[in-house]
Structures are given as structure tokens and as C-alpha cells.
Scaffold this active site. Structure first.
Site, PDB file in Angstrom:
ATOM      1  N   LYS A 243       0.109   3.953  13.382  1.00 17.53           N
ATOM      2  CA  LYS A 243      -0.401   2.834  12.567  1.00 17.53           C
ATOM      3  C   LYS A 243       0.606   1.686  12.559  1.00 17.53           C
ATOM      4  O   LYS A 243       1.748   1.858  12.142  1.00 17.53           O
ATOM      5  CB  LYS A 243      -0.669   3.318  11.125  1.00 17.53           C
ATOM      6  CG  LYS A 243      -1.016   2.185  10.146  1.00 17.53           C
ATOM      7  CD  LYS A 243      -1.333   2.711   8.742  1.00 17.53           C
ATOM      8  CE  LYS A 243      -1.463   1.571   7.730  1.00 17.53           C
ATOM      9  NZ  LYS A 243      -1.722   2.043   6.355  1.00 17.53           N
ATOM     10  N   ASP A 248       1.063  -4.944   4.671  1.00 16.28           N
ATOM     11  CA  ASP A 248      -0.190  -4.568   4.022  1.00 16.28           C
ATOM     12  C   ASP A 248      -0.246  -5.186   2.623  1.00 16.28           C
ATOM     13  O   ASP A 248       0.309  -4.638   1.667  1.00 16.28           O
ATOM     14  CB  ASP A 248      -0.284  -3.030   3.938  1.00 16.28           C
ATOM     15  CG  ASP A 248      -1.605  -2.570   3.340  1.00 16.28           C
ATOM     16  OD1 ASP A 248      -2.503  -3.411   3.174  1.00 16.28           O
ATOM     17  OD2 ASP A 248      -1.738  -1.362   3.058  1.00 16.28           O
ATOM     18  N   LYS A 255      -2.954  -5.700  -3.398  1.00 21.13           N
ATOM     19  CA  LYS A 255      -2.135  -4.680  -4.059  1.00 21.13           C
ATOM     20  C   LYS A 255      -1.537  -5.224  -5.349  1.00 21.13           C
ATOM     21  O   LYS A 255      -1.048  -6.353  -5.378  1.00 21.13           O
ATOM     22  CB  LYS A 255      -0.998  -4.235  -3.136  1.00 21.13           C
ATOM     23  CG  LYS A 255      -1.424  -3.269  -2.074  1.00 21.13           C
ATOM     24  CD  LYS A 255      -0.225  -2.654  -1.366  1.00 21.13           C
ATOM     25  CE  LYS A 255      -0.685  -1.761  -0.230  1.00 21.13           C
ATOM     26  NZ  LYS A 255      -1.413  -0.570  -0.680  1.00 21.13           N
ATOM     27  N   ASP A 265       4.665  -0.486   6.609  1.00 23.02           N
ATOM     28  CA  ASP A 265       3.350   0.055   6.972  1.00 23.02           C
ATOM     29  C   ASP A 265       3.121   0.113   8.485  1.00 23.02           C
ATOM     30  O   ASP A 265       2.039   0.489   8.934  1.00 23.02           O
ATOM     31  CB  ASP A 265       2.245  -0.763   6.276  1.00 23.02           C
ATOM     32  CG  ASP A 265       1.060   0.092   5.869  1.00 23.02           C
ATOM     33  OD1 ASP A 265       1.204   1.331   5.851  1.00 23.02           O
ATOM     34  OD2 ASP A 265      -0.010  -0.473   5.590  1.00 23.02           O
ATOM     35  N   ASP A 324      -7.991  -2.338   1.198  1.00 26.04           N
ATOM     36  CA  ASP A 324      -6.640  -1.760   1.238  1.00 26.04           C
ATOM     37  C   ASP A 324      -6.623  -0.431   2.017  1.00 26.04           C
ATOM     38  O   ASP A 324      -5.566   0.108   2.321  1.00 26.04           O
ATOM     39  CB  ASP A 324      -6.116  -1.556  -0.194  1.00 26.04           C
ATOM     40  CG  ASP A 324      -4.608  -1.425  -0.250  1.00 26.04           C
ATOM     41  OD1 ASP A 324      -3.961  -1.621   0.799  1.00 26.04           O
ATOM     42  OD2 ASP A 324      -4.081  -1.128  -1.340  1.00 26.04           O
ATOM     43  N   GLU A 326      -7.073   0.028   5.053  1.00 26.95           N
ATOM     44  CA  GLU A 326      -7.185  -0.657   6.348  1.00 26.95           C
ATOM     45  C   GLU A 326      -6.621   0.179   7.504  1.00 26.95           C
ATOM     46  O   GLU A 326      -7.079   0.059   8.635  1.00 26.95           O
ATOM     47  CB  GLU A 326      -6.455  -2.013   6.289  1.00 26.95           C
ATOM     48  CG  GLU A 326      -4.927  -1.976   6.525  1.00 26.95           C
ATOM     49  CD  GLU A 326      -4.138  -1.146   5.516  1.00 26.95           C
ATOM     50  OE1 GLU A 326      -4.653  -0.909   4.408  1.00 26.95           O
ATOM     51  OE2 GLU A 326      -3.019  -0.708   5.849  1.00 26.95           O
ATOM     52  N   ARG A 328      -6.842   3.306   8.231  1.00 27.80           N
ATOM     53  CA  ARG A 328      -7.820   4.223   8.844  1.00 27.80           C
ATOM     54  C   ARG A 328      -8.788   3.467   9.758  1.00 27.80           C
ATOM     55  O   ARG A 328      -9.351   4.055  10.673  1.00 27.80           O
ATOM     56  CB  ARG A 328      -8.533   5.017   7.741  1.00 27.80           C
ATOM     57  CG  ARG A 328      -9.327   4.195   6.784  1.00 27.80           C
ATOM     58  CD  ARG A 328      -9.643   4.954   5.504  1.00 27.80           C
ATOM     59  NE  ARG A 328      -8.490   5.071   4.607  1.00 27.80           N
ATOM     60  CZ  ARG A 328      -8.517   5.691   3.435  1.00 27.80           C
ATOM     61  NH1 ARG A 328      -9.617   6.253   2.996  1.00 27.80           N
ATOM     62  NH2 ARG A 328      -7.431   5.756   2.693  1.00 27.80           N
TER      63      ARG A 328
END
Ligand code: BES
Ligand code: ZN
Ligand code: ZN
Length: 474
Positions: A243, A248, A255, A265, A324, A326, A328
Site C-alpha cells: 500500500k 492519508d 480524519k 501510510d 478513509d 482508501e 483497500r
């Protein structure tokens, strides 16, 4: 750092590091300091203890290694030397290894020593506290025939881990998706693997819709990095996915907690990129295809919206419940792209995927998901040796209904405050084309964290060494 490897010291000028296991009856120094008296009340070899003896020409640094030194405890003890005792090193640093030490323990010491040279102050103007390690000459006193091989291996592991750490610790205005794309191109040329990078336009052509949906709220050009390492001889083909969300923000589901840490991230991306460098440098006889989807999850008037239904590379439609979730989405396309175009024997993905895995395991274990028991054992057993631990959680089909959508084939979040890491893993599974040997490692608690080596959270390079050990034992 320059390394020499000899069996007998010519002189002992400088810093001499001597490790000791715990001895109740007190310890005895080796030659040529055999006659030095060392009261056991001052130093007994207790774990994590140190004793410094200043002699006319040399300084002895006695390291307490405790009763049963492990790979990790030795690595940490030696990391402290370069990270915290650098003032003791002028030019020469001598390492004395006990006769009973295994090659693994020697490797751990050589690795820790090099990792300890890492400096987090990447942007500090004044470099006065930064040691210039290029002038240090390290002499290893060891009769071990393969000391050279050991040193080469430890140095390459350290170099790869230091790269992974830097990629994670540098902020998102430096490490953009394009930075990672360029990093891959450069490393591929230097170490020997091929690299193809798809930008926004090329990704559109390839129909990487879920990947692009996350990227559309940021002006940063997304990069879908595909790497291939093909050794002359190989029996196995492994697929790696990481990933690469360079920051993020949460997207429109912005967030409200912990956003400041979200430069981490792309920790999965860093693991996979550095692993490619390492295995190519060590010429590991396993074929590896790696995909690292890189985007920034940000907000502008183009950003994808909660309730949007997006397409994906696999053909499955996805209802967006939360922007959020994101990671996946980009992984869904990367996994589908991997299974459809490369069909490796096994696939392993690394992702800082859920706060849920961090809440469950803290920073001791990664959450492991796989239905391949052999692969599961291998990842857990190899990880235990080097303290890159993981613990298996269920990929039980009973959880799949949680992410059923009324409007689309699947939704990206069940909207509930439980089983977050498991439902995320089930979402990924839907894009693996039922591959029989896929493993997912949720490293949200592992890639970035606190330690004795810094005031703030920092990168760990989790997974790089683990993937090397896995490939050596496939
Ligand atoms: N990048 C985060 C997960 C994360 C959390 C990584 C803490 C490192 C440390 C991920 O994209 C995320 O935001 N996950 C959400 C998902 C939720 C909205 C479905 C989470 O776990 O809270
Ligand atoms: Zn997120
Ligand atoms: Zn994320």
C-alpha cells in the site's frame, strides 16, 4: 563505515566492543586484558547493561547480553553503540565476537551497528550532532570462515532497511507518488530488476478505476509501480503488493485523529520497494513480481464522495461508504492486476490498512490473514526469529456478509466499530480471484512507532528482512 575482517588484532587502539552473557560468578575479560579486575557488582553481563573501561589507548565497551541473547536483543544492543554511544568512536571500532555465537547472532550485531547510524534529522540545517561514519573503520575479529559472507549480507539488509526507514520518515511533500516511482526506477537500474510505472493516463487505459478513484482528489500524479525480478534460476514465483498512500487525510471523511502520522501510510510500499532492492542485491533465486500502487488520499472538488459507486479493475463495482477506507481500494486493483496478469504461486501484501489492527496488537504483532496454512506458518516462524512477528486472524467467510452492498457488488466499509481488520481483509480477498496462496499483513501498528531511539514515532522497516527470510525458506 569501512569494514575489515581479521582473525588477530594488530592493535587495539580505539573502541573495543566485547559482549558478555550473564555470569553469576563474575566475568573475565579476554586477552589481552585478562589481568584487568572487574568486580561483578559493577558489571555482570546483565541484559541491556553497559560498562565502559577507559584504558590508555583503548576504550572497552562491555555489553551485557543477558542469559539467552536473541537476534533482536543483540541487534538492539549494537544499535545503541552507533545510535547512542557514537561519542566513544573516534576512528577505529573493534568488534570481538564470542566463540559460541552463531552466525545469526553475529549478523544481528553487524546489522544493529549499521542501523544505529540512521539519523532522523533529515532537514536539520546544523549537522553538528550528525556523525560522519564514513571515516569509521570497523574491525571484526572472528575466526568464522564465512565472516565475509555474513558481513556482506548484513550490510545489504541494513542498506535496504535504511532505505525503507527513510522513505517512511520523509514527509509527504517530499515522498510523493512520483518520488516513489523514481525511487523504483533508480533502484531497479542499480540493483537489477525491471520497473514499469503507470501514471494517471496509463492507469486509465488499464482500467484501474478503484486506484484512480482514490487519486482523483489530489493534484499529485498517481503512480502504479510494477517491478519484476527474474533470476536465471528460480523454482518459485512470488507476488508482492504494498500500500502506497503517501498521505492519508481520510479524504472527505476527513480524519479527526492521528492525521499527523499519516505519512506512514506508504509503509507497505516502502517494505516492498526495499525488499526488491535487497533480493536483487543478494541474488535470491526466487522470481518476484511486485506491484506498488501509489496515491495521495486528499480532498479537493474532484475528490470521490461517500455513497459514490466506483468501478474496479476486477470488474466488481464498489460502493464507497467511507473515503478513509482508501487503502483497500488501491490494493483491490493491485491484487486483481497481479492475479490476472502475472499469476504468481503465492501473493503477499503489506498494508498500513486499519486502526483496528493497531488497537488489537499495538506494535508487537502484525495482523496476518491467509488460508494457506503452510505460508502462515512460514511467515510466523521466520518472523519470530528476527522479531518481525505476526499473529493470524480469521478470514472466515461469515464476515463477508458485512461488506455486502445493496447497490453494488461490495462496499468498502461495514460502518461498524468492530472487526475492522478482518472485514478489511475480507474486502481484499474479494479481489484475489480466490488465489489459494494469498496472505495479507496489516502492518498499521508495525511500520511506524515509538522506540528508545527517537522522541517521535518513526519508521521500523518492518517486513523487509521477513520477506528475505521467507524467500530463503520457500
Ligand atoms: N491508513 C489508515 C489506517 C492506519 C491507522 C494506519 C493508524 C496507520 C495507523 C486507513 O486508511 C484508515 O483510515 N482506516 C480506517 C478505516 C475505516 C474508516 C473503515 C480505520 O481503520 O479507522
Ligand atoms: Zn484511510
Ligand atoms: Zn490509509
Amino acid at each position: 563505515m569501512k569494514f575489515n575482517n581479521i582473525t588477530k588484532a594488530k592493535n587495539w587502539d580505539g573502541l573495543v566492543v566485547i559482549p558478555f552473557e550473564l555470569k553469576k560468578e563474575g566475568i573475565q575479560l579476554p586477552e589481552p586484558w585478562k589481568n584487568q579486575i572487574l568486580p561483578k557488582t559493577l558489571f555482570s553481563g546483565k541484559k541491556d547493561s553497559q560498562f565502559i573501561l577507559s584504558l590508555p589507548k583503548s576504550t572497552l565497551l562491555l555489553l551485557g547480553c543477558g542469559e539467552n541473547p536473541t537476534y533482536d536483543s543483540i541487534k538492539t544492543s549494537y544499535r545503541r553503540i552507533t545510535a547512542k554511544n557514537s561519542h566513544l568512536v573516534e576512528k577505529d571500532l573493534h568488534l570481538v565476537f564470542p566463540e559460541n555465537w552463531t552466525d545469526d547472532l553475529k549478523e544481528a550485531a553487524l546489522l544493529g551497528l549499521q542501523i544505529g547510524t540512521y539519523n532522523l534529522g533529515h532537514y536539520k540545517q546544523k549537522k553538528e550532532h550528525e556523525k560522519d561514519w564514513s571515516k569509521t573503520v570497523v574491525t571484526i575479529l572472528s575466526d568464522s570462515k564465512n565472516a565475509k559472507v555474513l558481513l556482506d549480507r548484513a550490510t545489504k539488509i541494513a542498506a535496504a532497511q535504511l532505505e525503507a526507514m527513510k522513505l517512511v520518515d520523509l514527509p509527504s511533500n517530499e515522498v510523493t507518488p512520483e518520488y516513489l516511482g523514481k525511487w523504483a526506477q533508480k533502484a531497479g537500474k542499480a540493483s537489477g530488476f525491471s520497473v514499469k510505472v503507470l501514471d494517471r493516463k496509463a492507469a486509465e487505459k488499464e482500467k484501474l478505476h478503484a486506484f484512480l478513484a482514490v487519486a482523483q482528489g489530489s493534484h499529485r500524479e498517481p503512480q502504479f509501480i510494477i517491478m519484476q525480478y527474474k533470476p536465471k534460476k528460480s523454482t518459485k514465483h512470488l507476488g508482492l503488493v504494498g500500500k502506497g498512500v503517501t498521505f492519508d487525510t481520510g479524504g472527505l471523511n476527513l480524519k479527526t485523529q492521528g492525521m499527523v502520522h499519516m505519512k506512514c501510510d506508504m509503509g507497505g510500499a516502502a517494505t516492498v520497494l526495499a525488499t526488491m532492492q535487497l533480493i536483487a542485491e543478494l541474488k535470491i533465486p526466487v522470481q518476484v513480481t511486485a506491484i506498488v500502487p501509489c496515491v495521495e488520499n486528499s480532498v479537493d472538488n474532484q475528490a470521490f464522495l461517500p455513497s459514490d459507486v466506483i468501478q474496479s479493475y476486477s470488474g466488481k463495482t464498489i460502493e464507497i461508504i467511507d473515503t478513509d477506507a482508501e487503502g483497500r481500494l488501491i490494493l483491490a486493483d493491485a491484487l486483481a492486476y497481479m492475479t490476472k496478469n502475472y499469476a504468481p504461486d503465492s501473493i503477499i501484501d503489506f498494508a498500513t490498512l486499519t486502526g483496528s489492527s493497531l488497537m488489537t496488537f499495538g506494535s508487537e504483532y502484525a495482523a496476518l490473514f491467509t488460508k494457506d496454512n503452510k505460508l502462515s506458518d512460514l511467515i510466523q516462524n521466520q518472523g519470530r526469529i528476527i522479531n518481525e512477528k505476526s499473529w493470524a486472524l480469521p478470514l472466515d467467510d461469515a464476515y463477508a456478509k458485512e461488506i455486502d452492498s445493496d447497490i453494488a457488488d461490495i462496499k468498502n466499509f461495514h460502518g461498524k466499530p468492530y472487526a475492522g481488520a478482518i472485514t478489511a481483509a475480507k474486502f481484499l480477498e474479494a479481489f484475489t480471484d480466490k488465489h489459494s496462496s494469498w496472505a495479507h499483513l496489516d502492518i498499521a501498528g508495525m511500520a511506524f512507532g515509538d522506540s528508545e531511539f527517537a522522541k517521535t514515532k518513526h519508521a521500523t522497516a518492518f517486513g523487509v528482512h521477513l520477506m528475505l527470510k521467507l524467500m530463503e525458506n520457500l
